[in-house]
Design a protein around this motif. Structure first.
Motif, PDB file in Angstrom:
ATOM      1  N   TRP A 163      -3.277   0.368  -3.479  1.00 33.87           N
ATOM      2  CA  TRP A 163      -2.690  -0.964  -3.341  1.00 33.87           C
ATOM      3  C   TRP A 163      -2.056  -1.458  -4.633  1.00 33.87           C
ATOM      4  O   TRP A 163      -1.494  -2.557  -4.666  1.00 33.87           O
ATOM      5  N   GLY A 164      -2.135  -0.685  -5.684  1.00 26.07           N
ATOM      6  CA  GLY A 164      -1.520  -1.081  -6.938  1.00 26.07           C
ATOM      7  C   GLY A 164      -1.999  -2.439  -7.408  1.00 26.07           C
ATOM      8  O   GLY A 164      -3.202  -2.705  -7.445  1.00 26.07           O
TER       9      GLY A 164
ATOM     10  N   ARG B  69       0.865  -1.179   0.000  1.00 29.09           N
ATOM     11  CA  ARG B  69       0.000   0.000   0.000  1.00 29.09           C
ATOM     12  C   ARG B  69       0.898   1.225   0.000  1.00 29.09           C
ATOM     13  O   ARG B  69       1.623   1.477   0.946  1.00 29.09           O
ATOM     14  N   ARG B  70       0.874   1.975  -1.078  1.00 25.96           N
ATOM     15  CA  ARG B  70       1.824   3.074  -1.222  1.00 25.96           C
ATOM     16  C   ARG B  70       1.467   4.243  -0.298  1.00 25.96           C
ATOM     17  O   ARG B  70       0.419   4.275   0.340  1.00 25.96           O
ATOM     18  N   SER B  71       2.364   5.207  -0.249  1.00 27.55           N
ATOM     19  CA  SER B  71       2.209   6.373   0.618  1.00 27.55           C
ATOM     20  C   SER B  71       1.576   7.534  -0.124  1.00 27.55           C
ATOM     21  O   SER B  71       1.674   7.639  -1.351  1.00 27.55           O
ATOM     22  N   SER B  72       0.943   8.406   0.651  1.00 29.92           N
ATOM     23  CA  SER B  72       0.455   9.662   0.089  1.00 29.92           C
ATOM     24  C   SER B  72       1.378  10.779   0.572  1.00 29.92           C
ATOM     25  O   SER B  72       2.385  11.070  -0.051  1.00 29.92           O
TER      26      SER B  72
ATOM     27  N   ALA C  58       1.867   9.159   5.600  1.00 27.92           N
ATOM     28  CA  ALA C  58       0.503   8.622   5.606  1.00 27.92           C
ATOM     29  C   ALA C  58       0.323   7.609   4.483  1.00 27.92           C
ATOM     30  O   ALA C  58       0.962   7.698   3.432  1.00 27.92           O
ATOM     31  N   PHE C  59      -0.563   6.655   4.707  1.00 22.85           N
ATOM     32  CA  PHE C  59      -0.930   5.704   3.667  1.00 22.85           C
ATOM     33  C   PHE C  59      -1.879   6.360   2.664  1.00 22.85           C
ATOM     34  O   PHE C  59      -2.754   7.154   3.028  1.00 22.85           O
ATOM     35  N   ASP C  60      -1.704   6.008   1.403  1.00 26.03           N
ATOM     36  CA  ASP C  60      -2.615   6.459   0.357  1.00 26.03           C
ATOM     37  C   ASP C  60      -3.995   5.829   0.578  1.00 26.03           C
ATOM     38  O   ASP C  60      -4.106   4.654   0.956  1.00 26.03           O
ATOM     39  N   GLN C  61      -5.034   6.609   0.345  1.00 26.39           N
ATOM     40  CA  GLN C  61      -6.400   6.111   0.463  1.00 26.39           C
ATOM     41  C   GLN C  61      -7.133   6.136  -0.873  1.00 26.39           C
ATOM     42  O   GLN C  61      -8.338   5.909  -0.931  1.00 26.39           O
ATOM     43  N   GLY C  62      -6.392   6.423  -1.955  1.00 23.70           N
ATOM     44  CA  GLY C  62      -7.002   6.534  -3.272  1.00 23.70           C
ATOM     45  C   GLY C  62      -7.283   5.186  -3.911  1.00 23.70           C
ATOM     46  O   GLY C  62      -6.918   4.125  -3.382  1.00 23.70           O
TER      47      GLY C  62
ATOM     48  N   ALA D  11       6.903  -4.847  -3.886  1.00 26.44           N
ATOM     49  CA  ALA D  11       5.538  -4.426  -4.201  1.00 26.44           C
ATOM     50  C   ALA D  11       5.439  -4.095  -5.683  1.00 26.44           C
ATOM     51  O   ALA D  11       6.435  -3.711  -6.315  1.00 26.44           O
ATOM     52  N   ARG D  12       4.232  -4.225  -6.210  1.00 25.64           N
ATOM     53  CA  ARG D  12       4.003  -3.974  -7.632  1.00 25.64           C
ATOM     54  C   ARG D  12       2.972  -2.864  -7.808  1.00 25.64           C
ATOM     55  O   ARG D  12       1.858  -2.957  -7.292  1.00 25.64           O
ATOM     56  N   HIS D  13       3.379  -1.826  -8.542  1.00 23.88           N
ATOM     57  CA  HIS D  13       2.519  -0.689  -8.838  1.00 23.88           C
ATOM     58  C   HIS D  13       2.727  -0.275 -10.296  1.00 23.88           C
ATOM     59  O   HIS D  13       3.788  -0.540 -10.872  1.00 23.88           O
TER      60      HIS D  13
END
Length: 366
Positions: free
Chosen positions: A328-329, A146-149, A320-324, A226-228
């Motif tokens: 999670w890519g 889960r990527r960052s914002s 912060a964690f991204d919430q978009g 991780a994969r995005h």
């Protein structure tokens, strides 16, 4: 210098209570007029205007000078700004190890100091070797499923700037990865969009790039990754973003096979983003200075610092964690975050006494 025009802010969202001072033709701003309360809280109106300044316009990052934030209010302000959960260091701690920021485990140590804060790190120490990767272009914690914002970096202690010392550097640099995408050659953009390659992001890869000799025996293949998507929309601005940086290890096609020439493609993309016309530098002037950036819109790195091993530089960061919708890519939303155990077991890293405190240093601290 590039003069690409960002999408304008809607008239009804133009700031009314703050002043936005541009730092670069395409991105970045210093914010004036923030009214801080004693508890580090600002009004809802100013909070929204700060968010708008980061992502609704072209900014990508903002600078707030001489804030009154403490460890506690740094964390609470980040929660308010991000309106969501923060990453923390709990999964990286060894049994019995209590960080000096306790109980604020949301604070990441971005200093050149020992665990207890008393000594300056020896430049040849294991932790100093880990930190070398901070001088490479990256987005924070890009190796997470889960990527960052947002990241918020605060100066706690800075080297003295006495006239006799000369310039010692220590700036933080930002690269405008959205404008870099827009100015990428048309044929390269077409290739990236058509083939829609997956980026594989790996913390060990970044550390090896930062200190290749020291980490020569570390195999990135063995640890978490991780994969995005390498190219994706920055939802808040509606602009496309080139998601490169030092954590980007390789490219995969739709069948999960490594794209031939991956290393060269990544090198070329990272060199493009790092071109001088896309780069802005932030000088740290006094304790309390705070820089807020969106990891989904810019890359950053630690600038050259002549005070390595000689001058104290104490910085603390929240992320912060991204919430978009693409947070999670291509990773399962149940995918666990990398832990100390997953790194040390798979990469065979040993515990050592780096700075007078028994601890395991992981490849995942920044």
């Amino acid at each position: 210098m590039s003069t690409t025009s960002p999408k304008p802010i809607p008239t009804d969202e133009c700031p009314k209570t703050i002043t936005v001072k541009e730092l670069h033709p395409t991105f970045g701003a210093e914010i004036l007029g923030v009214q801080w309360g004693d508890d580090g809280v600002i009004s809802d109106e100013q909070l929204q205007e700060l968010r708008n300044a980061v992502h609704k316009a072209s900014s990508g990052f903002i600078v707030l000078r001489a804030t009154p934030l403490t460890d506690s209010t740094h964390v609470s302000f980040t929660r308010l700004f991000a309106s969501g959960p923060l990453d923390d260091i709990s999964r990286f701690l060894t049994p019995g190890h209590v960080p000096r920021y306790y109980p604020h485990l949301e604070l990441f140590d971005a200093s050149n100091l020992s665990d207890d804060g008393r000594a300056i790190l020896d430049p040849s120490s294991p932790r100093a070797m880990l930190l070398r990767a901070n001088s490479l272009w990256h987005s924070d914690l890009a190796y997470n499923p889960r990527r960052s914002s947002y990241s918020l970096l605060r100066a706690v202690e800075l080297p003295s700037r006495d006239p006799g010392m000369g310039e010692i550097g220590g700036d933080t640099e930002f690269a405008d990865s959205r404008t870099a995408w827009e100015e990428l050659a048309a044929e390269k953009k077409k290739e990236l969009l058509t083939k829609d390659w997956t980026g594989v992001y790996n913390a060990a890869h970044s550390r090896k790039l930062g200190a290749p000799e020291y980490f020569k025996d570390v195999d990135p293949e063995g640890g978490p990754m991780a994969r995005h998507r390498v190219v994706q929309e920055h939802v808040e601005s509606g602009r496309m973003n080139l998601c490169g940086g030092a954590y980007l290890w390789r490219l995969e096609d739709g069948e999960g096979k490594t794209v031939p020439g991956s290393e060269e493609i990544i090198r070329s993309l990272n060199e493009h983003v790092a071109k001088k016309r896309f780069v802005a530098s932030v000088r740290w002037e006094q304790p309390g200075d705070l820089v807020v950036w969106d990891n989904r819109a810019v890359l950053h790195r630690a600038g050259e610092f002549e005070g390595v091993g000689k001058h104290r530089r104490h910085m603390r960061r929240t992320t912060a964690f991204d919430q978009g919708p693409t947070a999670w890519g291509l990773n399962a939303e149940s995918a666990p975050l990398p832990t100390l155990e997953s790194i040390t077991k798979e990469k065979g890293l040993a515990a050592f006494d780096a700075i007078g405190c028994r601890r395991k240093v992981t490849l995942m601290e920044s």
